[in-house]
Structures are given as C-alpha cells and as structure tokens.
Motif scaffolding. Structure first.
Motif, PDB file in Angstrom:
ATOM      1  N   ASP A  11       1.062  -1.153   0.129  1.00  0.00           N
ATOM      2  CA  ASP A  11       0.006  -0.082  -0.128  1.00  0.00           C
ATOM      3  C   ASP A  11       0.862   1.230   0.041  1.00  0.00           C
ATOM      4  OD1 ASP A  11      -2.163  -1.579  -0.023  1.00  0.00           O
ATOM      5  OD2 ASP A  11      -2.781  -1.408   2.171  1.00  0.00           O
ATOM      6  N   VAL A  12       2.056   1.350   0.863  1.00  0.00           N
ATOM      7  CA  VAL A  12       2.808   2.304   0.992  1.00  0.00           C
ATOM      8  C   VAL A  12       3.536   2.769  -0.315  1.00  0.00           C
ATOM      9  CG1 VAL A  12       4.872   3.226   1.871  1.00  0.00           C
ATOM     10  CG2 VAL A  12       3.117   2.298   3.348  1.00  0.00           C
ATOM     11  N   LYS A  13       4.078   1.479  -0.877  1.00  0.00           N
ATOM     12  CA  LYS A  13       4.610   1.409  -2.443  1.00  0.00           C
ATOM     13  C   LYS A  13       3.673   2.293  -3.359  1.00  0.00           C
ATOM     14  CE  LYS A  13       7.170  -1.062  -5.674  1.00  0.00           C
ATOM     15  NZ  LYS A  13       6.548  -0.142  -6.928  1.00  0.00           N
ATOM     16  N   ALA A  14       2.264   1.653  -3.316  1.00  0.00           N
ATOM     17  CA  ALA A  14       1.333   2.426  -4.369  1.00  0.00           C
ATOM     18  C   ALA A  14       1.294   3.509  -4.128  1.00  0.00           C
ATOM     19  CB  ALA A  14       0.320   1.351  -4.275  1.00  0.00           C
ATOM     20  N   GLU A  15       1.041   4.148  -2.719  1.00  0.00           N
ATOM     21  CA  GLU A  15       0.949   5.579  -2.502  1.00  0.00           C
ATOM     22  C   GLU A  15       2.157   6.288  -2.863  1.00  0.00           C
ATOM     23  OE1 GLU A  15      -0.127   5.943   1.489  1.00  0.00           O
ATOM     24  OE2 GLU A  15      -1.917   4.816   1.428  1.00  0.00           O
ATOM     25  N   ARG A  16       3.283   5.828  -2.749  1.00  0.00           N
ATOM     26  CA  ARG A  16       4.391   6.558  -2.951  1.00  0.00           C
ATOM     27  C   ARG A  16       4.501   6.433  -4.721  1.00  0.00           C
ATOM     28  NH1 ARG A  16       8.883   3.119  -2.008  1.00  0.00           N
ATOM     29  NH2 ARG A  16       8.885   2.593  -4.030  1.00  0.00           N
ATOM     30  N   ASP A  17       4.202   5.550  -5.327  1.00  0.00           N
ATOM     31  CA  ASP A  17       4.291   5.676  -6.992  1.00  0.00           C
ATOM     32  C   ASP A  17       3.374   6.517  -7.485  1.00  0.00           C
ATOM     33  OD1 ASP A  17       6.092   3.702  -6.755  1.00  0.00           O
ATOM     34  OD2 ASP A  17       4.887   1.936  -7.393  1.00  0.00           O
ATOM     35  N   ALA A  18       1.991   6.657  -6.867  1.00  0.00           N
ATOM     36  CA  ALA A  18       1.039   7.536  -7.137  1.00  0.00           C
ATOM     37  C   ALA A  18       1.417   9.142  -6.714  1.00  0.00           C
ATOM     38  CB  ALA A  18      -0.274   7.079  -6.335  1.00  0.00           C
ATOM     39  N   ALA A  19       2.376   9.279  -5.732  1.00  0.00           N
ATOM     40  CA  ALA A  19       2.761  10.481  -5.563  1.00  0.00           C
ATOM     41  C   ALA A  19       4.051  11.128  -6.357  1.00  0.00           C
ATOM     42  CB  ALA A  19       3.239  10.573  -3.740  1.00  0.00           C
ATOM     43  N   GLU A  20       4.694   9.972  -6.819  1.00  0.00           N
ATOM     44  CA  GLU A  20       5.738  10.254  -7.727  1.00  0.00           C
ATOM     45  C   GLU A  20       5.169  10.705  -8.901  1.00  0.00           C
ATOM     46  OE1 GLU A  20       8.301   6.970  -7.417  1.00  0.00           O
ATOM     47  OE2 GLU A  20       9.131   7.765  -5.694  1.00  0.00           O
ATOM     48  N   ALA A  21       4.101   9.897  -9.504  1.00  0.00           N
ATOM     49  CA  ALA A  21       3.311  10.158 -10.697  1.00  0.00           C
ATOM     50  C   ALA A  21       2.892  11.394 -10.760  1.00  0.00           C
ATOM     51  CB  ALA A  21       2.365   9.157 -10.961  1.00  0.00           C
TER      52      ALA A  21
END
Length: 168
Positions: free
Chosen positions: A76-86
């Motif tokens: 979940d944290v990785k998905a949130e981080r990826d979304a934030a980076e995008a």
C-alpha cells in the motif's frame, strides 16, 4: 517357594525401579521406563511437548500473519508513493510546459514591441513628411496635393499594418 521368589523379584524390581528413575526415555533404562510408564511421567512429558509444539505453531502463525500484514502495508505504501511520484512528475511536466509557453509569449511580446517601435518610427516619419508638405510655401498647390495623396496612401498602408498588429 515360587511365590516367595516371585515376591522377592517383585520387591527387588520395585526397589530398583524407585531408585534409578530418569524422565528421559533415552537415558533412563528399563526400570526407569517401566516406572515412568506406570506413573504417567511419559504421558506428561508427551503432553508438555505437544503443548510446546502447539504454542510454537501458534507463534509461527501469528508471525506469518504479521508478516502478511506488513507486506500488505508495504505494498500500500509503495502504491501511494508511486502515485505521489506520478503526481509530482505530472506537476513538473505542467510547470515545464508553462515555462515554455511563457517564453514563447515573451518572445512574441518582444517581437510585437519591436514591430510597434518600427511602426511608431514610420508614423513619426509620415508625420514629419506631412508637416514638411504643409509648411512648404515654395511648391505649387497641385504638387502639394500629389504629395499629400501619396502620404495618404502611405498612411492607409501603415493603418492596415497597425490593425494587423493589434489583431495578433
């Protein structure tokens, strides 16, 4: 006499069994094993080991579930981080696009400023020519009218250029 022998052997066996006892079947020997079988020591030992095994299995299951939760949270944290980076990358692209558009507007504005300055010079030149024709007292009226007509055409062409510049 056989009963006596039997009682003596039984008494001796009981005495020996009572003296040399060990709860570990690998170390206790025959008499210790017989005693432990008869008084339930081996059963207690097996039950204790079974409980220990079950407790360890429970701990293992809890740790496995904890690991699964941690892995899910990590995903979940990785998905949130990826979304934030995008979102950040998109924001950066938008800023770059705005800077490019602003640079193009500045360039167009500078070009317009140069065109306005050139048109102002042409207007000033046309004004000076018009003033000279009006102040010329030597030239005859027909020649003055010809020159004024040429200046009028020049003024109309200049007016079209000003209109074009304003519309851009």
């Amino acid at each position: 006499m056989t009963i006596l022998r039997l009682l003596a052997v039984l008494g001796l066996t009981t005495t020996l069994a009572a003296c040399a006892t060990n709860d570990d079947p690998a170390k206790g020997g025959f008499f210790s094993g017989m005693k432990n079988l008869s008084d339930g020591t081996y059963d207690k030992r097996v039950n204790e080991r079974q409980k220990t095994l079950e407790n360890e299995q429970d701990v293992n299951l809890q740790q496995t579930r904890s690991l699964e939760r941690a892995n899910a949270q990590s995903a979940d944290v990785k998905a949130e981080r990826d979304a934030a980076e995008a979102r950040y990358a998109s924001f950066q692209r938008e800023l770059t696009t705005m800077r490019s558009r602003l640079a193009a507007a500045e360039k167009a504005n500078a070009k317009k400023k140069a065109e306005v300055a050139a048109l102002n010079q042409q207007i000033d030149g046309l004004q000076a020519k018009t003033n000279m024709v009006e102040q010329d007292s030597v030239t005859n009226e027909a020649e003055k009218q010809k020159r004024l007509e040429a200046l009028r055409r020049e003024r109309e062409a200049l007016n079209r250029e000003v209109d074009l510049l304003i519309r851009r």
